[in-house]
Write a protein that holds these residues in place. Structure first.
Motif, PDB file in Angstrom:
ATOM      1  N   HIS A   5     -33.249  42.288  24.199  1.00  0.00           N
ATOM      2  CA  HIS A   5     -33.473  42.809  22.836  1.00  0.00           C
ATOM      3  C   HIS A   5     -32.167  42.930  22.043  1.00  0.00           C
ATOM      4  O   HIS A   5     -31.900  43.933  21.396  1.00  0.00           O
ATOM      5  N   ILE A   6     -31.321  41.894  22.155  1.00  0.00           N
ATOM      6  CA  ILE A   6     -30.058  41.901  21.388  1.00  0.00           C
ATOM      7  C   ILE A   6     -30.208  40.948  20.206  1.00  0.00           C
ATOM      8  O   ILE A   6     -30.535  39.767  20.396  1.00  0.00           O
ATOM      9  N   LYS A   7     -29.989  41.458  19.007  1.00  0.00           N
ATOM     10  CA  LYS A   7     -30.010  40.570  17.837  1.00  0.00           C
ATOM     11  C   LYS A   7     -28.614  39.968  17.671  1.00  0.00           C
ATOM     12  O   LYS A   7     -27.618  40.657  17.897  1.00  0.00           O
ATOM     13  N   PHE A  30     -23.550  44.312  15.552  1.00  0.00           N
ATOM     14  CA  PHE A  30     -22.091  44.391  15.443  1.00  0.00           C
ATOM     15  C   PHE A  30     -21.413  44.338  16.818  1.00  0.00           C
ATOM     16  O   PHE A  30     -20.468  43.573  17.027  1.00  0.00           O
ATOM     17  N   ALA A  31     -21.932  45.154  17.751  1.00  0.00           N
ATOM     18  CA  ALA A  31     -21.307  45.201  19.083  1.00  0.00           C
ATOM     19  C   ALA A  31     -21.397  43.831  19.758  1.00  0.00           C
ATOM     20  O   ALA A  31     -20.443  43.382  20.424  1.00  0.00           O
ATOM     21  N   TYR A  32     -22.523  43.155  19.555  1.00  0.00           N
ATOM     22  CA  TYR A  32     -22.694  41.825  20.161  1.00  0.00           C
ATOM     23  C   TYR A  32     -21.696  40.835  19.557  1.00  0.00           C
ATOM     24  O   TYR A  32     -21.098  40.016  20.258  1.00  0.00           O
ATOM     25  N   ARG A  33     -21.492  40.938  18.245  1.00  0.00           N
ATOM     26  CA  ARG A  33     -20.536  40.044  17.579  1.00  0.00           C
ATOM     27  C   ARG A  33     -19.116  40.286  18.093  1.00  0.00           C
ATOM     28  O   ARG A  33     -18.365  39.348  18.328  1.00  0.00           O
ATOM     29  N   VAL A  34     -18.771  41.583  18.287  1.00  0.00           N
ATOM     30  CA  VAL A  34     -17.441  41.892  18.814  1.00  0.00           C
ATOM     31  C   VAL A  34     -17.292  41.300  20.220  1.00  0.00           C
ATOM     32  O   VAL A  34     -16.261  40.700  20.555  1.00  0.00           O
ATOM     33  N   PHE A  35     -18.364  41.435  21.019  1.00  0.00           N
ATOM     34  CA  PHE A  35     -18.350  40.850  22.366  1.00  0.00           C
ATOM     35  C   PHE A  35     -18.099  39.332  22.282  1.00  0.00           C
ATOM     36  O   PHE A  35     -17.268  38.783  23.011  1.00  0.00           O
ATOM     37  N   PHE A  66     -11.463  35.366  14.718  1.00  0.00           N
ATOM     38  CA  PHE A  66     -12.715  36.096  14.480  1.00  0.00           C
ATOM     39  C   PHE A  66     -13.916  35.200  14.815  1.00  0.00           C
ATOM     40  O   PHE A  66     -15.054  35.565  14.553  1.00  0.00           O
ATOM     41  N   ALA A  67     -13.643  34.030  15.411  1.00  0.00           N
ATOM     42  CA  ALA A  67     -14.741  33.105  15.753  1.00  0.00           C
ATOM     43  C   ALA A  67     -15.618  33.706  16.835  1.00  0.00           C
ATOM     44  O   ALA A  67     -15.134  34.397  17.738  1.00  0.00           O
ATOM     45  N   THR A  68     -16.932  33.424  16.736  1.00  0.00           N
ATOM     46  CA  THR A  68     -17.854  33.995  17.724  1.00  0.00           C
ATOM     47  C   THR A  68     -18.248  32.988  18.811  1.00  0.00           C
ATOM     48  O   THR A  68     -18.983  33.332  19.726  1.00  0.00           O
ATOM     49  N   SER A  69     -17.803  31.747  18.673  1.00  0.00           N
ATOM     50  CA  SER A  69     -18.055  30.753  19.725  1.00  0.00           C
ATOM     51  C   SER A  69     -16.946  29.707  19.644  1.00  0.00           C
ATOM     52  O   SER A  69     -16.206  29.667  18.650  1.00  0.00           O
ATOM     53  N   VAL A  70     -16.864  28.845  20.667  1.00  0.00           N
ATOM     54  CA  VAL A  70     -15.800  27.837  20.649  1.00  0.00           C
ATOM     55  C   VAL A  70     -16.022  26.854  19.495  1.00  0.00           C
ATOM     56  O   VAL A  70     -15.072  26.440  18.834  1.00  0.00           O
TER      57      VAL A  70
END
Lengths: 519, 76
Positions: free
Chosen positions: A390-392, A396-401, A286-290
Motif C-alpha cells: 500500500h505504498i503510493k 514523500f517518504a517513498y520518494r526520499v527512499f 534528486f533523481a528517483t531512479s537510474v
C-alpha cells in the motif's frame, strides 16, 4: 586558459564589451574571432583538426540538402523517398566515418597503434610507436558530436544547411561550449549566434551571476572535495569500509560541482551575450531512479544519444524483425521490449566508451545500462510490491527512499570511472563492504583540516539549498533580483569574496583542471 | 482514432489521452513508451514512423499522433 583563471575573466570581459560595441550585423564576427583565438591560444595548430571536421560536415550538409531537393516524374512518392534516404545515408555514413574515425583513433590510440604494429609485424615490417605525437584536440568529443548531429538534422530536414562556412564555423567552434559542452544543436543556436543580440541588462547580469556561481562550485566545493578523493584513491590499498565510502561520497560531490560548475560558467558567458545554451544538469542527485538520473545528468549527451542512436536503432528494420521473431518465442512483452533493451545497452556502451579507452569505462556504461534495463523488466514486479505494501509512488517518504537508493547506485558506479583500472575498481568495491578496522584515518586526516571541512560543509549546504529552491520550481537569480539593493550587493560581494578567500588554488593561483575537459 | 486511443490506453492506462496535449513537453511519455507506441502503430496501421518523424509536435497529443499517421498513410 582555464574557465576559472584570471586570464579567462579578462578575456571574457573584453569579449562581452567588444560584442556589444560592434554593430549588431557584425557581432557574430566577434564570437568567431574570440572562439578562434581561444582555441588557438589553448590548443595551437590542433585548430586544423577542428577545421577539417567543420569543413567536412559543412560540405556533407550541402550535399544532403541537394539530395532533399531531388524531384522525379517517373518514380512514385514512396520510391523517391527511398532513393533519397539511400543517398543521404551514404553521405551521413561517410562524414561520420571520417569524423568519428578521428575521435576513435585519438581516444583509442593506446589500443589501435599496438594493434597496427602487430599487424605490420606479421608481414615482416616494423612500425614506430607514434601515439605520443597524436594529440587530442581540445573538445573533440563535443564538437564532433555537435557536427554529426547537424548533418543528421539536415538529412531529417529539421534544419536547412548553412550556406556560409564562417557562420557554420561560429557554431562548431563557439568557445564557451567547446571545452566541456553542453552538446548543442545547430537549430537551437543558429539565429542566436548569427543574427546578433541586443544588450539586455537583466540577461547579462544573470549571465555574470551564473559565471560566479559556477566558479564557486568549482573552486570552493569541487577542488576542496578533490583533495580527499585524491588521497583515498591514491592510497586505496590502505583503506577499507568507512574511509573508502568517504572517498566515494566526496567524489560524488566533486564531480557534480566540477562538471556542473564548468557548465554554469559556459552558460553564463553565452547568456551574457544573449545566447541560451541548453541545460546540462537538473538536480541529478534528486533523481528517483537510474533512468531519471540520466534525464538529469549530462542531459545533452543523453539526448544526443537518444535522438541519434537510441531511436534510429530501436526503430530500425533489423530490430523490428528481431522483435517479431522473439515475440513468438518469449511472448509479447519481452518481444516488444527487446529493441528498447538492446538499443539501451548499446547507448550505454557508447556513453562508457565516450569517456575513455580503458575497459573500466565500458564497465561503467554496462553498470548503468544494467540498472536501467532491470528497471524496465522489473517494473511490473516493483508495482506489485508497492501495491501489496500500500505504498503510493507519490508518497514523500517513498520518494526520499528512491532518491537515496539512486544516489547509492550512482555513487557505487563511479568507482569504475574514477579508479585506475577495472581490477582496482573491483578490489575497492570489495574493500568498501569490508568492516572498518581500527587505525583508519579520521575525516580531518585525509588532506582537508577541520576548518577546510567546515567551509566545504557550508558551501555544500548552500548548493543543497539552491537545488531545493530550483527543484521547487523557482529561479534563484529571479528571487535575488527581487531583493532590496543592499541585500543583492551583499550577496554579490559575499559570493566573489568567498571564492577569493575559500577557493582552492595551486601554484600561481591556478586551479585544478576540469574533469570533463579530458573527454 | 478509436484504434489509436486503444493502443495508447493499453500502453499507459494512467494517462487521459483524450484531453492531454503535452505528452512529450511534460515528459508524460518517455523514450521507452515512444518506441513501444511506434511499434504498435506501425503494426496496426501499416505505416512506417521513422526517427525523422519524432518531433514533439507529432506526439504531444492523440490528435497530433493521428494526424501523423494520416499523413504517412497518404504518402504510402
Amino acid at each position: 586558459m582555464s574557465f576559472v583563471s584570471f586570464k579567462f575573466y579578462v578575456f571574457i570581459a573584453a569579449f562581452i564589451l567588444l560584442y556589444y560595441l560592434i554593430p549588431k550585423k557584425y557581432r557574430w564576427i566577434t564570437i568567431l574571432s574570440a572562439s578562434v583565438f581561444f582555441y588557438i591560444f589553448n590548443a595551437g595548430s590542433l585548430f586544423l583538426m577542428l577545421l577539417i571536421t567543420a569543413a567536412s560536415t559543412f560540405f556533407a550538409a550541402l550535399r544532403i540538402e541537394k539530395i532533399n531537393g531531388i524531384t522525379s516524374d517517373t518514380l512514385t512518392k514512396k520510391e523517391l523517398k527511398a532513393k533519397k534516404t539511400r543517398k543521404k545515408r551514404t553521405v551521413v555514413a561517410l562524414a561520420s566515418l571520417l569524423n568519428f574515425g578521428f575521435l576513435v583513433t585519438l581516444k583509442y590510440k593506446r589500443l589501435i597503434i599496438p594493434g597496427m604494429q602487430a599487424l605490420v609485424g606479421i608481414f615482416g615490417f616494423e612500425m614506430k610507436d607514434f601515439s605520443s605525437s597524436l594529440l587530442m584536440p581540445l573538445g573533440i568529443s563535443f564538437y564532433t558530436f555537435q557536427s554529426i548531429g547537424y548533418i543528421v538534422d539536415v538529412s531529417r530536414a529539421e534544419v536547412k544547411a548553412q550556406k556560409n562556412f564562417l557562420h557554420y564555423l561560429t557554431f562548431v567552434s563557439f568557445f564557451p561550449q567547446i571545452v566541456q559542452g553542453p552538446i548543442s544543436r545547430y537549430g537551437d543556436l543558429e539565429k542566436q549566434l548569427i543574427d546578433g543580440n541586443d544588450f539586455d541588462y537583466r540577461r547579462t547580469k544573470f549571465g555574470l551571476q551564473l559565471i560566479v556561481w559556477g566558479a564557486f562550485k568549482k573552486l570552493v566545493i569541487a577542488d576542496r572535495a578533490a583533495i580527499v578523493v585524491n588521497t583515498v584513491f591514491a592510497n586505496y590499498p590502505e583503506y577499507t569500509g568507512k574511509t573508502l565510502w568517504l572517498g566515494l561520497i566526496f567524489y560524488a560531490l566533486q564531480i557534480y560541482a566540477d562538471f556542473s560548475g564548468g557548465i554554469d560558467v559556459a552558460r553564463g558567458v553565452a547568456q551574457a551575450i544573449g545566447v541560451n545554451l541548453e541545460e546540462n544538469f537538473r538536480r541529478p542527485y534528486f533523481a528517483t531512479s537510474v533512468s531519471d538520473f540520466w534525464r538529469r545528468w549530462h542531459i545533452t549527451l543523453g539526448s544526443w544519444c537518444r535522438d541519434y542512436v537510441f531511436y534510429p536503432l530501436s526503430l530500425s528494420k533489423p530490430f523490428g524483425k528481431l522483435s517479431k521473431k522473439t515475440r513468438k518465442i518469449f511472448g509479447n512483452y519481452i518481444g516488444k521490449q527487446l529493441p528498447v533493451i538492446l538499443s539501451q545497452l548499446i547507448v550505454f556502451i557508447i556513453i562508457g566508451m565516450w569517456h575513455g579507452s580503458e575497459f573500466k569505462y565500458i564497465a561503467f556504461g554496462l553498470y548503468h545500462g544494467t540498472f536501467i534495463i532491470g528497471g524496465i523488466l522489473l517494473d511490473g514486479v516493483f508495482k506489485k510490491i508497492r501495491d501489496t505494501l500500500h505504498i503510493k509512488d507519490t508518497n514523500f517518504a517513498y520518494r526520499v527512499f528512491c532518491i537515496i537508493r539512486t544516489f547509492f547506485i550512482v555513487t557505487v558506479g563511479r568507482v569504475f570511472s574514477r579508479a585506475g583500472s577495472f581490477l582496482t575498481a573491483v578490489s575497492m568495491l570489495g574493500a568498501c563492504f569490508s568492516p572498518t578496522p581500527t587505525g583508519q584515518p579520521g575525516l580531518y586526516e585525509l588532506g582537508v583540516d577541520e576548518k577546510g571541512m567546515t567551509v566545504l560543509l557550508i558551501a555544500t549546504l548552500i548548493l543543497f539549498a539552491v537545488s531545493v529552491i530550483q527543484e521547487s520550481g523557482y529561479e534563484v537569480r529571479a528571487l535575488i533580483a527581487k531583493c532590496p539593493l543592499p541585500v543583492r550587493w551583499i550577496l554579490y560581494i559575499a559570493g566573489i569574496v568567498s571564492i577569493l578567500i575559500y577557493g582552492v588554488y595551486g601554484k600561481g593561483l591556478e586551479s585544478g583542471a576540469f574533469i570533463y575537459m579530458r573527454y | 482514432m478509436d484504434e489509436l486511443l486503444e493502443i495508447l490506453t493499453n500502453l499507459r492506462p494512467d494517462v487521459d489521452f483524450e484531453n492531454e496535449t503535452s505528452l512529450i513537453d511534460s515528459e508524460i511519455l518517455d523514450s521507452f513508451d515512444i518506441v513501444s507506441l511506434i511499434t504498435d502503430i506501425n503494426d496496426a496501421f501499416g505505416v512506417e514512423i521513422t526517427p525523422r518523424d519524432l518531433k514533439p509536435e507529432n506526439f504531444n497529443s492523440a490528435d497530433a499522433i493521428y494526424s501523423l499517421i494520416r499523413r504517412l498513410e497518404e504518402e504510402e
